[in-house]
Design a protein around this motif. Sequence first.
Motif, short mmCIF file in Angstrom:
data_model
loop_
_atom_site.label_atom_id
_atom_site.label_comp_id
_atom_site.label_asym_id
_atom_site.label_seq_id
_atom_site.Cartn_x
_atom_site.Cartn_y
_atom_site.Cartn_z
N ALA A 146 25.00 -11.16 26.62
CA ALA A 146 24.16 -10.97 27.80
C ALA A 146 24.63 -9.80 28.65
O ALA A 146 23.94 -9.39 29.58
N ARG A 147 25.79 -9.23 28.32
CA ARG A 147 26.35 -8.15 29.11
C ARG A 147 25.51 -6.88 28.97
O ARG A 147 25.03 -6.55 27.90
N LYS A 148 25.33 -6.19 30.09
CA LYS A 148 24.65 -4.90 30.08
C LYS A 148 25.68 -3.80 30.25
O LYS A 148 26.45 -3.81 31.21
N ASP A 149 25.74 -2.86 29.32
CA ASP A 149 26.68 -1.75 29.39
C ASP A 149 25.97 -0.53 29.98
O ASP A 149 25.04 0.02 29.37
N TYR A 150 26.42 -0.10 31.16
CA TYR A 150 25.85 1.06 31.82
C TYR A 150 26.68 2.30 31.50
O TYR A 150 27.83 2.22 31.04
N ASP A 151 26.10 3.47 31.76
CA ASP A 151 26.82 4.72 31.55
C ASP A 151 28.01 4.80 32.50
O ASP A 151 27.99 4.24 33.61
N ASP A 152 29.05 5.53 32.08
CA ASP A 152 30.22 5.73 32.94
C ASP A 152 29.83 6.53 34.18
O ASP A 152 28.98 7.44 34.12
N ALA A 153 30.46 6.19 35.30
CA ALA A 153 30.28 6.96 36.54
C ALA A 153 31.55 7.79 36.77
O ALA A 153 32.65 7.26 36.74
N VAL A 154 31.39 9.08 36.96
CA VAL A 154 32.51 10.00 37.12
C VAL A 154 32.47 10.60 38.52
O VAL A 154 31.41 11.05 38.98
N TYR A 155 33.63 10.63 39.20
CA TYR A 155 33.72 11.13 40.57
C TYR A 155 34.72 12.28 40.62
O TYR A 155 35.66 12.34 39.84
N GLN A 156 34.52 13.18 41.57
CA GLN A 156 35.38 14.36 41.68
C GLN A 156 36.74 14.03 42.26
O GLN A 156 37.72 14.72 41.99
N THR A 157 36.83 12.99 43.10
CA THR A 157 38.09 12.63 43.73
C THR A 157 38.35 11.14 43.59
O THR A 157 37.40 10.35 43.40
N ILE A 158 39.63 10.76 43.69
CA ILE A 158 39.99 9.35 43.64
C ILE A 158 39.41 8.60 44.83
O ILE A 158 38.96 7.46 44.72
N ASP A 159 39.39 9.25 46.00
CA ASP A 159 38.85 8.61 47.20
C ASP A 159 37.38 8.27 47.01
O ASP A 159 36.93 7.18 47.38
N ALA A 160 36.62 9.19 46.44
CA ALA A 160 35.20 8.94 46.20
C ALA A 160 35.01 7.78 45.22
O ALA A 160 34.12 6.94 45.39
N LYS A 161 35.85 7.74 44.20
CA LYS A 161 35.77 6.65 43.23
C LYS A 161 36.06 5.31 43.89
O LYS A 161 35.33 4.32 43.67
N ASN A 162 37.11 5.26 44.70
CA ASN A 162 37.48 4.00 45.35
C ASN A 162 36.40 3.53 46.33
O ASN A 162 36.11 2.34 46.43
N ARG A 163 35.79 4.48 47.06
CA ARG A 163 34.73 4.12 48.00
C ARG A 163 33.50 3.58 47.26
O ARG A 163 32.88 2.60 47.71
N ALA A 164 33.17 4.20 46.14
CA ALA A 164 32.03 3.73 45.35
C ALA A 164 32.30 2.35 44.77
O ALA A 164 31.42 1.48 44.76
N ALA A 165 33.53 2.12 44.30
CA ALA A 165 33.88 0.81 43.74
C ALA A 165 33.83 -0.26 44.82
O ALA A 165 33.31 -1.37 44.60
N ALA A 166 34.36 0.06 46.02
CA ALA A 166 34.34 -0.91 47.12
C ALA A 166 32.91 -1.24 47.54
O ALA A 166 32.58 -2.39 47.82
N ALA A 167 32.05 -0.22 47.57
CA ALA A 167 30.66 -0.45 47.94
C ALA A 167 29.95 -1.34 46.92
O ALA A 167 29.16 -2.22 47.27
N GLU A 168 30.26 -1.13 45.63
CA GLU A 168 29.64 -1.95 44.59
C GLU A 168 30.14 -3.39 44.67
O GLU A 168 29.35 -4.34 44.51
N VAL A 169 31.43 -3.58 44.93
CA VAL A 169 31.98 -4.93 45.08
C VAL A 169 31.31 -5.64 46.25
O VAL A 169 30.93 -6.82 46.16
N ALA A 170 31.16 -4.92 47.38
CA ALA A 170 30.51 -5.52 48.56
C ALA A 170 29.06 -5.90 48.26
O ALA A 170 28.58 -6.97 48.69
N ARG A 171 28.36 -5.05 47.51
CA ARG A 171 26.96 -5.34 47.17
C ARG A 171 26.84 -6.58 46.30
O ARG A 171 26.01 -7.46 46.54
N GLN A 172 27.69 -6.66 45.27
CA GLN A 172 27.65 -7.81 44.38
C GLN A 172 28.06 -9.10 45.11
O GLN A 172 27.49 -10.17 44.89
N HIS A 173 29.07 -8.98 45.99
CA HIS A 173 29.53 -10.15 46.74
C HIS A 173 28.43 -10.67 47.67
O HIS A 173 28.25 -11.88 47.84
#
Length: 232
Positions: A195-222
């Motif tokens: 049942a898992r859906k595999d999405y394309d990888d998301a690539v960010y220019q900086t670690i900070d941008a990656k962490n902010r995007a991950a935190a936003a996704e966690v907040a949305r799912q929560h």
Amino acid sequence: VDEADSILIDEARTPLIISETTEAPAAKYEVARDLAEGVLSEGLHYDVDRKGRAVTLNENGYAEAEGALGRPLFDAKDPWAPFLLSALRAKELLEKDRDYLIDEAQQVKLVDAFSGRVLEGRRYADGLQQAVEAKERLPCSNQTRPSAQVTFQSLFRTVPTRLAGMTGTAASDAKELNDVYSLVVVPIPTALPVARKDYDDAVYQTIDAKNRAAAAEVARQHKEGRPVLVGT
């Protein structure tokens, strides 16, 4: 063997060692730390190979260190080179809360690079443990001296007809498992359709941008009431 590919391949790079303890020369580790942090500089006195996890003193470094110590680094009766190289490795290659952490008892604990878990009972070898303790201004623990060692490959080859394992990621390592351990990988299909859906990888220019995007996704799912497991 649970998580067979991790144990038999990833962790097999480090041999199993039986050690005996000896008292560590704490003063030497502290002097070497002070040299590494206050006297020697990368590029001028030593070179760092971060990919190969190595630090190499150059001619300027040897001269500067011997001048500061007032003695040769390779004196057979009183060698200093191993202490200085360990101090430089601790300074340049090992980072607190990434490669190791300090627990409530003020002890250095190694962190598994693959899982992020604390490796209980594991210590750095060849004086590196004491160099890290000196770097963190902790009391130097006793040194360990290897009395016997064996690789995972040699150990598990003693039971070739009884060796088996399970893991969810063995297919990509099938050739290596067969070449090294003569083990055949047999995929077992899932009981139900995936049942898992595999999405394309998301690539960010900086670690900070990656962490902010991950935190936003966690907040949305929560917010939608879904449990979230974050892999680090």
